[in-house]
Design a protein around this motif. Sequence first.
Motif, short mmCIF file in Angstrom:
data_model
loop_
_atom_site.label_atom_id
_atom_site.label_comp_id
_atom_site.label_asym_id
_atom_site.label_seq_id
_atom_site.Cartn_x
_atom_site.Cartn_y
_atom_site.Cartn_z
N ASN A 150 42.77 50.70 50.91
CA ASN A 150 43.45 50.03 49.81
C ASN A 150 44.74 50.77 49.46
O ASN A 150 44.71 51.93 49.06
CB ASN A 150 42.53 49.96 48.58
CG ASN A 150 43.17 49.18 47.44
OD1 ASN A 150 44.20 48.52 47.60
ND2 ASN A 150 42.54 49.22 46.28
N ASP A 183 47.35 48.76 47.81
CA ASP A 183 48.04 47.74 47.02
C ASP A 183 49.02 46.95 47.88
O ASP A 183 50.16 46.70 47.49
CB ASP A 183 48.75 48.38 45.82
CG ASP A 183 49.24 47.34 44.81
OD1 ASP A 183 48.68 46.23 44.79
OD2 ASP A 183 50.19 47.63 44.06
N PHE A 201 45.96 46.12 35.60
CA PHE A 201 44.87 45.80 36.52
C PHE A 201 43.53 46.13 35.84
O PHE A 201 42.85 47.09 36.21
CB PHE A 201 44.99 46.60 37.82
CG PHE A 201 46.10 46.15 38.73
CD1 PHE A 201 46.72 44.91 38.58
CD2 PHE A 201 46.54 46.97 39.77
CE1 PHE A 201 47.73 44.51 39.42
CE2 PHE A 201 47.56 46.56 40.62
CZ PHE A 201 48.16 45.32 40.44
N VAL A 232 40.37 46.79 37.92
CA VAL A 232 40.38 47.97 38.79
C VAL A 232 39.89 49.18 38.02
O VAL A 232 39.02 49.93 38.47
CB VAL A 232 41.79 48.21 39.36
CG1 VAL A 232 41.84 49.51 40.15
CG2 VAL A 232 42.22 47.04 40.23
N ASN A 262 47.45 51.29 40.11
CA ASN A 262 46.21 51.81 40.68
C ASN A 262 46.16 53.33 40.56
O ASN A 262 47.20 53.98 40.42
CB ASN A 262 46.10 51.41 42.16
CG ASN A 262 45.83 49.92 42.34
OD1 ASN A 262 44.73 49.44 42.11
ND2 ASN A 262 46.87 49.18 42.73
N PHE A 280 42.40 36.19 39.34
CA PHE A 280 42.85 37.55 39.63
C PHE A 280 42.98 38.31 38.32
O PHE A 280 43.63 37.85 37.39
CB PHE A 280 44.20 37.53 40.37
CG PHE A 280 44.77 38.90 40.65
CD1 PHE A 280 44.18 39.73 41.59
CD2 PHE A 280 45.89 39.37 39.97
CE1 PHE A 280 44.69 40.99 41.86
CE2 PHE A 280 46.41 40.62 40.23
CZ PHE A 280 45.80 41.44 41.17
N GLN A 281 42.34 39.47 38.27
CA GLN A 281 42.42 40.38 37.12
C GLN A 281 42.07 39.69 35.80
O GLN A 281 42.83 39.71 34.84
CB GLN A 281 43.82 41.01 37.05
CG GLN A 281 44.15 41.91 38.21
CD GLN A 281 43.21 43.10 38.34
OE1 GLN A 281 42.75 43.65 37.35
NE2 GLN A 281 42.89 43.47 39.57
N SER A 302 45.15 33.35 42.24
CA SER A 302 45.51 33.58 43.64
C SER A 302 45.25 32.31 44.44
O SER A 302 44.36 31.53 44.10
CB SER A 302 44.68 34.73 44.22
OG SER A 302 44.92 35.94 43.54
N LYS A 312 39.94 45.35 50.90
CA LYS A 312 40.59 44.18 50.31
C LYS A 312 39.65 43.37 49.41
O LYS A 312 40.11 42.53 48.64
CB LYS A 312 41.11 43.26 51.42
CG LYS A 312 42.16 43.88 52.33
CD LYS A 312 42.64 42.87 53.38
CE LYS A 312 43.80 43.40 54.21
NZ LYS A 312 43.37 44.47 55.13
N ASP A 358 38.08 43.59 46.71
CA ASP A 358 38.21 43.52 45.26
C ASP A 358 39.55 42.96 44.81
O ASP A 358 39.85 42.96 43.61
CB ASP A 358 38.03 44.93 44.65
CG ASP A 358 36.60 45.44 44.83
OD1 ASP A 358 35.69 44.60 44.91
OD2 ASP A 358 36.42 46.67 44.90
N ASP A 359 40.37 42.51 45.74
CA ASP A 359 41.72 42.02 45.41
C ASP A 359 41.87 40.60 45.94
O ASP A 359 42.10 40.39 47.13
CB ASP A 359 42.78 42.94 46.03
CG ASP A 359 44.21 42.60 45.61
OD1 ASP A 359 44.42 41.49 45.07
OD2 ASP A 359 45.10 43.44 45.81
N ARG A 365 44.13 38.55 45.84
CA ARG A 365 45.43 38.16 46.38
C ARG A 365 45.42 38.08 47.90
O ARG A 365 46.28 37.41 48.50
CB ARG A 365 46.52 39.12 45.89
CG ARG A 365 46.78 39.05 44.39
CD ARG A 365 47.75 40.12 43.94
NE ARG A 365 47.23 41.46 44.20
CZ ARG A 365 47.89 42.57 43.93
NH1 ARG A 365 49.09 42.52 43.38
NH2 ARG A 365 47.36 43.76 44.19
#
Length: 652
Positions: free
Chosen positions: A149, A151, A236, A239, A259, A444-445, A456, A520, A522-523, A525
């Motif tokens: 990760n 970003d 975030f 996160v 992050n 997202f978030q 996303s 990836k 947890d994201d 996007r």
Amino acid sequence: MHDWERIQREAARSLTRLLPRVAQAFAEAGGAAGEWNVFEQRLRREWPRLFELLFGLYGTQYDFFYHLEQLLLAMAQSWLKRPDWLKQRDALREADTEWFQSERMMGGVLYVDRFCGTLARLREFIPYFRELGLTYLHLMPLFEAPEGNNDGGYAVSSYRRVNPHIGTTAELADLARELDTAGISLVLDFVFNHTSDEHEWARRAQAGDPDYQEFYFLFPDRTMPDAYERTLREIFPTVRRGSFTWRPDMQRWVWTTFNSFQWDLNYANPAVFRAMAAEMLFLANLGVAVLRLDAVPFIWKRMGTNCENQPEAHRIIQAFNAIARITAPALLFKSEAIVHPDDVLSYVSPQECQLSYNPLLMALLWETLATREVKLLAHSLSHRFRLPPGCAWINYLRSHDDIGWTFDDNDARAVGIDPWGHRQFLNAFYTGRFPGSFARGLPFQENPDTGDARVSGTLASLAGLEQALAGGDPQAIDIAIRRIILLHSIVLSIGGIPLIYLGDEVGTLNDYGYVSDPAKADDSRWVHRPLRNQVAMDQRHDPTTIPGRIFSTLTRLIHLRTSLPALRDGMMEVVRSDNRHVLAYVRQTGSQRVLVLANFSEYPQSIAGNLLRMYGPGLELFDLIQEQPVSATTALTLQPYQFVWLTPSWQR
């Protein structure tokens, strides 16, 4: 005025003292007299501005003039090393400062590793970029970053070494020149708010070097972090909570806005400014035409504020701008400020960022597609679209990032919309939670405390193509394609540089496979950062396929745009349509005039003939899209998601 005059006198005296030493160093390094003369001329032109900006930031520091001299020496060295072909481009673009305002400008953006793997392979796709009509290519972060990760590459471990999985810095410089020969300007990111915790500066800070510890914000306990966080927002929240990370190896809290592995730089330290200026000039000398300035609102911290959009942030960017005007005049800045529309505009000027993403247009196009009503879009554009002369919007429908609903609350209230409730509706609509939604996006978030979230998804999936294909409904598929083309028609005609995320031109859908990659998962996007859709690209010339329908229509619109001087620069006037589903605006340059009408509904809509005569103007108009005459003596009916570009018949 007194302070300004005093500063300017000091600027003149300092240049008189410093210039001979810089000139001597330039000559000793092998610089020719003619090259020095060009540098000195630009330096003298920009020096009063640059000195005032830096004095305002660092003038009270005891070593201010040391840093000033070192900065000038680095600038002269950068100019000496600048390749001849870039110096030629500097001269051309200084003579044509509005080159980026052309109706021929067309942008594309991609991740090299996701699109084709390597920089060497990317060169093979230059003919494809030309076929698409690109004159501007943004390569997403491609420099060294932590494994796993990172970003999406925005945790930079080196500004000078390309990720070895992608290629080399020499290959990047060669690519820049090859793109330039093909008429395509290279765009890269300048991630200057933070570095990764693996950057050399961060490693030295971790090793206890006090000079490099001052490059970042380090605190021995929670006293200062707690004081700052009383007024900070979380970027975030899924996160980690808060904006600070505890580092056991250092026994310090580190400021990490995004992050935990992205350490914010301390621009109150002039050594940080000078170091980042050197990195900027290195990128410029690779052949970069535009730098995307990442996360511009966050680069200055002030207790008791949200630490966004502080006055010093503008001064830093303006100082970088002045340095570029001296040492790399062809270089432009593009602001990435996904904040309130007023704050977005504050970064845009010829002396700061000549280009800016247009997050308001992006968000409100999706808002309009969901509501089928243009009232918020038209109202907002009518007083928030105009930019200072010499600047341009980057108009996009999506990017590598999420979609956030950054409209102004008062604009929403002015047209009868509750802003908080509307954002909740839009999040529900584009994540498929709202009954009747055609969209398939992901949240997202999501912040459980505030209810805030972003979305996303690829353009095609958000516009309904994924759902339509899953249902096997030909009519729904046709409607989804119409939505996709309609959205593109707006960014192509409204004023500024259109930008396509590569893959959208062939209708690429969401890629849910990202969840199987721990780096990836947890994201969300990554759902809209798929690998190149080669199957769809191979079908782009087959009009019986969905990629063929989208690609052929889009490239025809791009080609049409290049023939219309009315679509150059960013002058745009929102006009009446007297129909809540139809957006209307006028573009005009010189004598050429184009009236754009766009139906955001799945039902036919009518526009009165008197409006056509008023804004067309004239009784006989011509639709450049359908290539047919339109009479303004009667009402015009727009079919579902149809748009027209109307011009007086005599201007055909």
